[in-house]
Scaffold this motif. Sequence first.
Motif, PDB file in Angstrom:
ATOM      1  N   THR A   1      -3.643 -26.543 -12.328  1.00 58.90           N
ATOM      2  CA  THR A   1      -3.383 -26.117 -10.958  1.00 58.90           C
ATOM      3  C   THR A   1      -3.471 -27.288  -9.980  1.00 58.90           C
ATOM      4  OG1 THR A   1      -4.002 -24.581  -9.184  1.00 58.90           O
ATOM      5  CG2 THR A   1      -5.796 -25.491 -10.505  1.00 58.90           C
ATOM      6  N   ALA A   2      -2.666 -27.204  -8.936  1.00 58.59           N
ATOM      7  CA  ALA A   2      -2.751 -28.169  -7.838  1.00 58.59           C
ATOM      8  C   ALA A   2      -3.021 -27.445  -6.532  1.00 58.59           C
ATOM      9  CB  ALA A   2      -1.469 -28.988  -7.741  1.00 58.59           C
ATOM     10  N   ALA A   3      -3.605 -26.253  -6.630  1.00 60.78           N
ATOM     11  CA  ALA A   3      -3.913 -25.474  -5.426  1.00 60.78           C
ATOM     12  C   ALA A   3      -4.768 -26.301  -4.470  1.00 60.78           C
ATOM     13  CB  ALA A   3      -4.638 -24.191  -5.812  1.00 60.78           C
ATOM     14  N   GLY A   4      -4.441 -26.231  -3.197  1.00 58.61           N
ATOM     15  CA  GLY A   4      -5.130 -27.060  -2.216  1.00 58.61           C
ATOM     16  C   GLY A   4      -6.622 -26.853  -2.181  1.00 58.61           C
ATOM     17  N   PHE A   5      -7.086 -25.598  -2.243  1.00 57.69           N
ATOM     18  CA  PHE A   5      -8.534 -25.375  -2.136  1.00 57.69           C
ATOM     19  C   PHE A   5      -9.258 -25.877  -3.375  1.00 57.69           C
ATOM     20  CE2 PHE A   5      -7.939 -21.527  -4.655  1.00 57.69           C
ATOM     21  CZ  PHE A   5      -9.184 -21.304  -5.241  1.00 57.69           C
ATOM     22  N   VAL A   6      -8.581 -25.882  -4.537  1.00 56.56           N
ATOM     23  CA  VAL A   6      -9.196 -26.438  -5.743  1.00 56.56           C
ATOM     24  C   VAL A   6      -9.372 -27.940  -5.599  1.00 56.56           C
ATOM     25  CG1 VAL A   6      -8.879 -26.850  -8.217  1.00 56.56           C
ATOM     26  CG2 VAL A   6      -8.352 -24.597  -7.248  1.00 56.56           C
ATOM     27  N   ARG A   7      -8.337 -28.620  -5.145  1.00 58.38           N
ATOM     28  CA  ARG A   7      -8.439 -30.068  -4.966  1.00 58.38           C
ATOM     29  C   ARG A   7      -9.495 -30.424  -3.920  1.00 58.38           C
ATOM     30  NH1 ARG A   7      -4.209 -31.942  -2.719  1.00 58.38           N
ATOM     31  NH2 ARG A   7      -2.909 -30.082  -2.512  1.00 58.38           N
ATOM     32  N   ARG A   8      -9.549 -29.636  -2.837  1.00 62.61           N
ATOM     33  CA  ARG A   8     -10.574 -29.901  -1.812  1.00 62.61           C
ATOM     34  C   ARG A   8     -11.973 -29.678  -2.366  1.00 62.61           C
ATOM     35  NH1 ARG A   8      -6.558 -27.398   1.324  1.00 62.61           N
ATOM     36  NH2 ARG A   8      -7.575 -25.357   1.159  1.00 62.61           N
ATOM     37  N   ASN A   9     -12.149 -28.637  -3.155  1.00 60.76           N
ATOM     38  CA  ASN A   9     -13.478 -28.367  -3.715  1.00 60.76           C
ATOM     39  C   ASN A   9     -13.895 -29.442  -4.712  1.00 60.76           C
ATOM     40  OD1 ASN A   9     -13.804 -26.088  -2.171  1.00 60.76           O
ATOM     41  ND2 ASN A   9     -13.266 -24.642  -3.797  1.00 60.76           N
ATOM     42  N   LEU A  10     -12.943 -29.968  -5.477  1.00 63.54           N
ATOM     43  CA  LEU A  10     -13.254 -31.084  -6.373  1.00 63.54           C
ATOM     44  C   LEU A  10     -13.656 -32.319  -5.580  1.00 63.54           C
ATOM     45  CD1 LEU A  10     -10.356 -30.637  -8.960  1.00 63.54           C
ATOM     46  CD2 LEU A  10     -12.800 -30.529  -9.505  1.00 63.54           C
ATOM     47  N   GLU A  11     -12.952 -32.589  -4.491  1.00 66.39           N
ATOM     48  CA  GLU A  11     -13.289 -33.738  -3.655  1.00 66.39           C
ATOM     49  C   GLU A  11     -14.650 -33.559  -2.991  1.00 66.39           C
ATOM     50  OE1 GLU A  11      -9.869 -33.805  -1.129  1.00 66.39           O
ATOM     51  OE2 GLU A  11      -8.791 -35.238  -2.401  1.00 66.39           O
ATOM     52  N   MET A  12     -14.930 -32.344  -2.513  1.00 67.29           N
ATOM     53  CA  MET A  12     -16.239 -32.063  -1.919  1.00 67.29           C
ATOM     54  C   MET A  12     -17.359 -32.231  -2.929  1.00 67.29           C
ATOM     55  SD  MET A  12     -15.351 -28.728   0.427  1.00 67.29           S
ATOM     56  CE  MET A  12     -17.101 -28.321   0.542  1.00 67.29           C
ATOM     57  N   ALA A  13     -17.062 -31.947  -4.191  1.00 68.08           N
ATOM     58  CA  ALA A  13     -18.071 -32.091  -5.241  1.00 68.08           C
ATOM     59  C   ALA A  13     -18.401 -33.551  -5.503  1.00 68.08           C
ATOM     60  CB  ALA A  13     -17.574 -31.434  -6.528  1.00 68.08           C
ATOM     61  N   GLY A  14     -17.465 -34.451  -5.189  1.00 73.01           N
ATOM     62  CA  GLY A  14     -17.695 -35.875  -5.396  1.00 73.01           C
ATOM     63  C   GLY A  14     -16.615 -36.580  -6.206  1.00 73.01           C
ATOM     64  N   PHE A  15     -15.677 -35.823  -6.776  1.00 72.15           N
ATOM     65  CA  PHE A  15     -14.616 -36.418  -7.574  1.00 72.15           C
ATOM     66  C   PHE A  15     -13.587 -37.139  -6.700  1.00 72.15           C
ATOM     67  CE2 PHE A  15     -15.777 -32.945 -10.606  1.00 72.15           C
ATOM     68  CZ  PHE A  15     -15.917 -33.695 -11.768  1.00 72.15           C
ATOM     69  N   LYS A  16     -12.967 -38.168  -7.257  1.00 69.27           N
ATOM     70  CA  LYS A  16     -11.727 -38.705  -6.727  1.00 69.27           C
ATOM     71  C   LYS A  16     -10.596 -37.888  -7.367  1.00 69.27           C
ATOM     72  CE  LYS A  16     -13.684 -42.049  -4.413  1.00 69.27           C
ATOM     73  NZ  LYS A  16     -13.577 -43.452  -4.878  1.00 69.27           N
ATOM     74  N   VAL A  17      -9.641 -37.460  -6.570  1.00 70.69           N
ATOM     75  CA  VAL A  17      -8.657 -36.485  -7.021  1.00 70.69           C
ATOM     76  C   VAL A  17      -7.248 -36.988  -6.734  1.00 70.69           C
ATOM     77  CG1 VAL A  17      -7.799 -34.108  -6.691  1.00 70.69           C
ATOM     78  CG2 VAL A  17     -10.259 -34.576  -6.654  1.00 70.69           C
ATOM     79  N   LYS A  18      -6.341 -36.707  -7.650  1.00 70.20           N
ATOM     80  CA  LYS A  18      -4.929 -37.001  -7.406  1.00 70.20           C
ATOM     81  C   LYS A  18      -4.067 -35.941  -8.088  1.00 70.20           C
ATOM     82  CE  LYS A  18      -3.789 -39.989 -11.352  1.00 70.20           C
ATOM     83  NZ  LYS A  18      -3.192 -41.266 -11.763  1.00 70.20           N
ATOM     84  N   ARG A  19      -2.864 -35.778  -7.556  1.00 67.71           N
ATOM     85  CA  ARG A  19      -1.878 -34.898  -8.167  1.00 67.71           C
ATOM     86  C   ARG A  19      -0.953 -35.727  -9.055  1.00 67.71           C
ATOM     87  NH1 ARG A  19       1.151 -31.242  -3.800  1.00 67.71           N
ATOM     88  NH2 ARG A  19       1.881 -33.314  -3.218  1.00 67.71           N
ATOM     89  N   SER A  20      -0.416 -35.076 -10.088  1.00 67.09           N
ATOM     90  CA  SER A  20       0.584 -35.725 -10.931  1.00 67.09           C
ATOM     91  C   SER A  20       1.534 -34.643 -11.435  1.00 67.09           C
ATOM     92  CB  SER A  20      -0.084 -36.473 -12.085  1.00 67.09           C
ATOM     93  OG  SER A  20      -0.816 -35.581 -12.880  1.00 67.09           O
ATOM     94  N   PRO A  21       2.630 -35.010 -12.069  1.00 70.77           N
ATOM     95  CA  PRO A  21       3.597 -34.010 -12.505  1.00 70.77           C
ATOM     96  C   PRO A  21       2.973 -32.980 -13.443  1.00 70.77           C
ATOM     97  CG  PRO A  21       4.595 -36.178 -12.556  1.00 70.77           C
ATOM     98  CD  PRO A  21       3.135 -36.385 -12.282  1.00 70.77           C
ATOM     99  N   GLY A  22       3.262 -31.727 -13.183  1.00 74.02           N
ATOM    100  CA  GLY A  22       2.735 -30.654 -13.999  1.00 74.02           C
ATOM    101  C   GLY A  22       3.590 -30.378 -15.213  1.00 74.02           C
ATOM    102  N   PHE A  23       3.210 -29.329 -15.945  1.00 77.15           N
ATOM    103  CA  PHE A  23       3.950 -28.959 -17.153  1.00 77.15           C
ATOM    104  C   PHE A  23       4.959 -27.869 -16.832  1.00 77.15           C
ATOM    105  CE2 PHE A  23       4.579 -26.058 -20.713  1.00 77.15           C
ATOM    106  CZ  PHE A  23       5.107 -26.932 -21.650  1.00 77.15           C
ATOM    107  N   GLY A  24       6.144 -27.995 -17.415  1.00 72.03           N
ATOM    108  CA  GLY A  24       7.132 -26.938 -17.295  1.00 72.03           C
ATOM    109  C   GLY A  24       7.527 -26.691 -15.847  1.00 72.03           C
TER     110      GLY A  24
END
Length: 231
Positions: A191-214
């Motif tokens: 998933t690349a859902a915005g709230f998921v990426r924000r929650n990962l960043e809030m947790a402390g991760f560095k986050v990036k999007r990349s091409p998905g499957f299918g």
Amino acid sequence: MPSSDPQLSWRDRDVPVSTQFDDPYYSLENGLQETQHVFLAGNDLPQRFCDRFHIAELGFGTGLNLLATLALWRACGATGQLQFTSFEAYPMTADQMNRALAHFTPLEALAKEFAPLWPELCADGRIETDELCLTLHIGDARKTLPNWQGQADCWFLDGFSPAKNPQLWQADLLKAVYDHTSAGGSAATYTAAGFVRRNLEMAGFKVKRSPGFGRKRHMTHAVKGDFDAEQ
């Protein structure tokens, strides 16, 4: 306490679908290729494999991710023992896993090898061989993960769709994922859902999007540290 029954229906070619979350357990296009793209390549595997490399997972499901990982482990000639820990609230029965895995032809030999072991996993939550140490924590990950004593080198974040199962993507659970990730460790999800990426960043991760499957345009990579310059 809510029932742990996975509440399945079955779609074309024995694809399991959760009626509780109205979501299939893997891509209807090709579940194995999705696992290989999102979770294996998404965590830079097999390049990082080593003795006692530790993978943790939110959502064990059919066991597809495990078998795909072990197939790659063998194919690249990795030695030692692979550690694999999974958190699952609604475990399938052994028969359900066998049915779901049966049509993945590239995994046919592994599926037959593990068919006699699934009842042991369902009963004891653990399978251990010289090659693999698999531990399954049954229950709500929001309760079981914070009490886990382990540290993972990478995570497969494979819960049902964030739109249909937002509890498995909430900020406090993803913070627990971060806290149980080794320095330099990683996580990947379809998933690349915005709230998921924000929650990962809030947790402390560095986050990036990349091409998905299918048909999924994007997926998400996360690291505990910094992405390599070449990434």
